[in-house]
Design a protein around this motif. Structure first.
Motif, mmCIF file in Angstrom:
data_model
loop_
_atom_site.group_PDB
_atom_site.id
_atom_site.type_symbol
_atom_site.label_atom_id
_atom_site.label_comp_id
_atom_site.label_asym_id
_atom_site.label_seq_id
_atom_site.Cartn_x
_atom_site.Cartn_y
_atom_site.Cartn_z
ATOM 1 N N ARG A 406 14.322 5.532 -6.339
ATOM 2 C CA ARG A 406 15.170 4.894 -5.346
ATOM 3 C C ARG A 406 14.175 3.953 -4.386
ATOM 4 O O ARG A 406 14.149 2.814 -4.267
ATOM 5 C CB ARG A 406 16.271 5.465 -4.644
ATOM 6 N N ARG A 407 13.428 4.898 -3.845
ATOM 7 C CA ARG A 407 12.413 4.388 -2.853
ATOM 8 C C ARG A 407 11.514 3.193 -3.279
ATOM 9 O O ARG A 407 11.278 2.362 -2.825
ATOM 10 C CB ARG A 407 11.570 5.624 -2.273
ATOM 11 N N ILE A 408 10.800 3.291 -4.403
ATOM 12 C CA ILE A 408 10.113 2.130 -4.792
ATOM 13 C C ILE A 408 10.690 1.096 -5.373
ATOM 14 O O ILE A 408 9.861 0.166 -5.484
ATOM 15 C CB ILE A 408 9.236 2.897 -6.265
ATOM 16 N N TYR A 409 11.930 1.095 -5.192
ATOM 17 C CA TYR A 409 12.553 -0.184 -5.409
ATOM 18 C C TYR A 409 13.503 -0.508 -4.370
ATOM 19 O O TYR A 409 14.391 -1.361 -4.367
ATOM 20 C CB TYR A 409 13.388 0.148 -6.840
ATOM 21 N N SER A 410 13.400 0.012 -3.254
ATOM 22 C CA SER A 410 13.997 -0.240 -2.237
ATOM 23 C C SER A 410 13.656 -1.388 -1.338
ATOM 24 O O SER A 410 12.570 -1.930 -1.349
ATOM 25 C CB SER A 410 14.177 0.998 -1.216
ATOM 26 N N PRO A 411 14.501 -2.398 -0.823
ATOM 27 C CA PRO A 411 13.897 -3.548 -0.101
ATOM 28 C C PRO A 411 12.682 -3.400 0.853
ATOM 29 O O PRO A 411 11.848 -4.231 0.896
ATOM 30 C CB PRO A 411 15.241 -3.974 0.616
ATOM 31 N N ASP A 412 12.854 -2.300 1.670
ATOM 32 C CA ASP A 412 11.711 -1.905 2.755
ATOM 33 C C ASP A 412 10.390 -1.711 1.908
ATOM 34 O O ASP A 412 9.181 -2.532 2.383
ATOM 35 C CB ASP A 412 11.933 -1.089 3.600
ATOM 36 N N VAL A 413 10.419 -1.030 0.830
ATOM 37 C CA VAL A 413 9.264 -0.859 0.105
ATOM 38 C C VAL A 413 8.505 -2.341 -0.614
ATOM 39 O O VAL A 413 7.288 -2.641 -0.576
ATOM 40 C CB VAL A 413 9.340 0.265 -1.032
ATOM 41 N N LEU A 414 9.510 -2.918 -1.213
ATOM 42 C CA LEU A 414 9.239 -4.251 -1.827
ATOM 43 C C LEU A 414 8.484 -5.109 -0.901
ATOM 44 O O LEU A 414 7.726 -6.034 -1.249
ATOM 45 C CB LEU A 414 10.244 -4.705 -2.507
ATOM 46 N N GLY A 415 9.283 -5.261 0.235
ATOM 47 C CA GLY A 415 8.983 -6.161 1.413
ATOM 48 C C GLY A 415 7.373 -5.616 1.809
ATOM 49 O O GLY A 415 6.551 -6.574 2.100
ATOM 50 N N LYS A 416 6.929 -4.637 1.696
ATOM 51 C CA LYS A 416 5.794 -3.936 2.319
ATOM 52 C C LYS A 416 4.592 -4.424 1.380
ATOM 53 O O LYS A 416 3.607 -4.839 1.735
ATOM 54 C CB LYS A 416 5.797 -2.534 2.591
ATOM 55 N N VAL A 417 4.854 -3.972 0.010
ATOM 56 C CA VAL A 417 3.918 -4.301 -1.170
ATOM 57 C C VAL A 417 3.748 -6.144 -1.141
ATOM 58 O O VAL A 417 2.828 -6.354 -1.499
ATOM 59 C CB VAL A 417 4.234 -3.879 -2.361
ATOM 60 N N GLY A 418 4.794 -6.924 -0.581
ATOM 61 C CA GLY A 418 4.662 -8.097 -0.909
ATOM 62 C C GLY A 418 3.873 -8.773 0.502
ATOM 63 O O GLY A 418 2.884 -9.641 0.079
ATOM 64 N N ARG A 419 3.944 -8.179 1.415
ATOM 65 C CA ARG A 419 2.898 -8.312 2.499
ATOM 66 C C ARG A 419 1.499 -7.934 2.587
ATOM 67 O O ARG A 419 0.544 -8.429 2.847
ATOM 68 C CB ARG A 419 3.673 -7.665 3.985
ATOM 69 N N PHE A 420 1.460 -6.779 1.746
ATOM 70 C CA PHE A 420 0.012 -6.252 1.194
ATOM 71 C C PHE A 420 -0.555 -7.286 0.631
ATOM 72 O O PHE A 420 -1.634 -7.749 0.452
ATOM 73 C CB PHE A 420 0.284 -4.896 0.607
ATOM 74 N N ALA A 421 0.210 -7.911 -0.497
ATOM 75 C CA ALA A 421 -0.341 -8.716 -1.401
ATOM 76 C C ALA A 421 -0.976 -10.076 -0.807
ATOM 77 O O ALA A 421 -2.004 -10.558 -1.042
ATOM 78 C CB ALA A 421 0.713 -9.249 -2.515
ATOM 79 N N ALA A 422 -0.023 -10.416 0.155
ATOM 80 C CA ALA A 422 -0.280 -11.511 1.153
ATOM 81 C C ALA A 422 -1.654 -11.407 1.853
ATOM 82 O O ALA A 422 -2.468 -12.283 1.984
ATOM 83 C CB ALA A 422 0.903 -11.955 1.898
ATOM 84 N N ALA A 423 -1.816 -10.230 2.182
ATOM 85 C CA ALA A 423 -2.977 -9.905 3.256
ATOM 86 C C ALA A 423 -4.416 -9.771 2.207
ATOM 87 O O ALA A 423 -5.491 -10.150 2.674
ATOM 88 C CB ALA A 423 -2.623 -8.747 3.766
ATOM 89 N N THR A 424 -4.001 -9.411 0.966
ATOM 90 C CA THR A 424 -5.347 -9.313 0.202
ATOM 91 C C THR A 424 -5.625 -10.533 -0.528
ATOM 92 O O THR A 424 -6.746 -10.391 -1.273
ATOM 93 C CB THR A 424 -5.108 -7.933 -0.755
#
Length: 424
Positions: A406-424
């Motif tokens: 559940r966690r790896i598909y939760s909105p907060d995790v998906l938002g964090k990986v999206g921000r990580f992608a933008a930062a890299t």
């Protein structure tokens, strides 16, 4: 497989598939469409959950020939998809998600987590699955003759070398500070298998190699934890990484290999030493909680930032309380406290602290040598039995499989990986 009850599952899966098929790709959905997709998944999962509550043992018995066959978790999920349509995702659904970044996946792995949790909840079935996951991998069996002859093996992200009865496993993802992904888990499990299968090996040493990363060039580093780039890219799988890691090489380090023999003849694990240079973050810190002896450089630190990343730190929630007590466990896991090895609390995790780097190098042979011996191996096996009974580990993993899915598909995790992608 279970008659009318299975047909109910297939029908529920079909209704969900019809709704999802009428929607755009996950990344292109509007908020309303995302809500409709979530409701379709939830409805199908409720039916799967009820089915598994009553029939998980029967499904597992049929897939394993009444527990006469050992299937790893990936094999088990594949067999369930074929034998019980709609219960777990099929290969086409998994392949479609595999090609997407994490934030754009449909999330079919959640259903694999539900299935794994149901199997692990059954004491008989769960323990049988854990035994299957500790069988040597085909890759290790194919490589063992060459390794024994040469006394070394370069597996890509892990190097293995046998020296005077000690197997040295060096994690060498130089560019990413030994941040773990599926490749490193596969290489690490193969190295652990080879070392445990080798009759000339009495103890193991796990250490990080020298890095080429600009910030740590030429320095040894133990582990930076999960590879966040791989997580963003959708290459951190629930079955192939998050569950395999706990049930595979870490379980093998903890309890040894399962060779299919009776309980009276199964080999135990071998004592092992963790050597911490720089830091042990996330998965690196989780490893220390299973080690028999830990030494570290005085400039090193430990942390478990999984809660800040939005996920569960493997079996650390099970083991950290045993090491440091409930209050410290909450500080580290819930609040992200970082512990430097020179702090008093670090002595609950690290046995010896040495000046880096020459003194730490000099300490390794003596520490490893003290772990050798049949009596040491027998007693560490009994310590593991006392500290972490198999049923306790099984019950923890049952809940972990569901919560992590559940966690790896939760909105907060998906938002964090999206921000990580933008930062890299």
């Amino acid at each position: 497989m279970t008659g009318p009850a299975q047909r109910v599952v297939a029908d529920a899966a079909g209704r969900a598939a019809e709704i999802l098929g009428g929607l755009p790709e996950p990344a292109l959905r509007t908020p309303e469409e995302r809500s409709a997709a979530a409701e379709a998944h939830a409805a199908a999962r409720r039916v799967r959950g009820v089915f598994l509550e009553h029939h998980a043992a029967a499904v597992y018995a049929e897939l394993t020939g009444e527990l006469s066959r050992s299937l790893g978790l990936a094999e088990l999920c594949a067999a369930a998809a074929e034998a019980c349509p709609g219960l777990v995702p099929g290969p086409e659904q998994l392949a479609a998600d595999r090609a997407r970044p994490q934030a754009a996946k449909e999330g079919w792995e959640v259903d694999q987590g539900l299935f794994a949790a149901a199997v692990l909840r059954g004491p008989r079935e769960g323990l049988h699955l854990l035994e299957a996951m500790r069988r040597p991998t085909p890759r290790a069996l194919a490589a063992q003759d060459a390794y024994r002859s040469a006394g070394e093996a370069d597996l890509g992200s892990v190097r293995l070398e046998r020296r005077e009865g000690i197997a040295h496993l060096t994690m060498c993802r130089e560019d990413c500070l030994n941040a773990e992904d599926e490749r490193q888990v596969d290489d690490m499990e193969t190295a652990v298998d080879l070392a445990l299968l080798d009759p000339a090996v009495e103890a193991l040493v796990v250490r990080g190699g020298r890095m080429t990363h600009p910030r740590y060039r030429g320095r040894r580093v133990f582990s930076a934890g999960i590879n966040l780039k791989a997580l963003h890219a959708g290459r951190i799988g629930l079955v192939d990484f998050l569950l395999r890691r706990e049930m595979g090489y870490i379980a093998k380090l903890n309890r040894g290999l399962s060779d299919g023999g009776g309980w009276w003849e199964r080999p135990g694990g071998k004592p092992w030493l963790a050597v911490v240079d720089g830091f042990a973050i996330g998965g690196g810190c989780q490893l220390l909680l299973a080690a028999d002896h830990v030494i570290a450089g005085a400039d090193a630190y430990l942390s478990l930032p999984a809660a800040q990343e939005g996920i569960v730190p493997g079996a650390a929630n099970l083991r950290l309380t045993r090491h440091g007590g409930a209050r410290l466990a909450r500080q580290v896991i819930l609040l992200g406290r970082r512990i430097r090895v020179i702090e008093p609390d670090a002595r609950l995790f690290v046995d010896e602290v040495h000046d880096p780097e020459e003194d730490l190098d000099a300490a390794v042979p003596g520490c490893a040598d003290r772990l050798r011996g049949e009596a040491v191996a027998a007693n560490r096996r009994m310590l593991v039995e006392a500290e972490e009974p198999p049923d306790a580990f099984r019950a923890y993993l049952a809940e972990f499989a569901l919560q992590q899915a559940r966690r790896i598909y939760s909105p907060d995790v998906l938002g964090k990986v999206g921000r990580f992608a933008a930062a890299t």
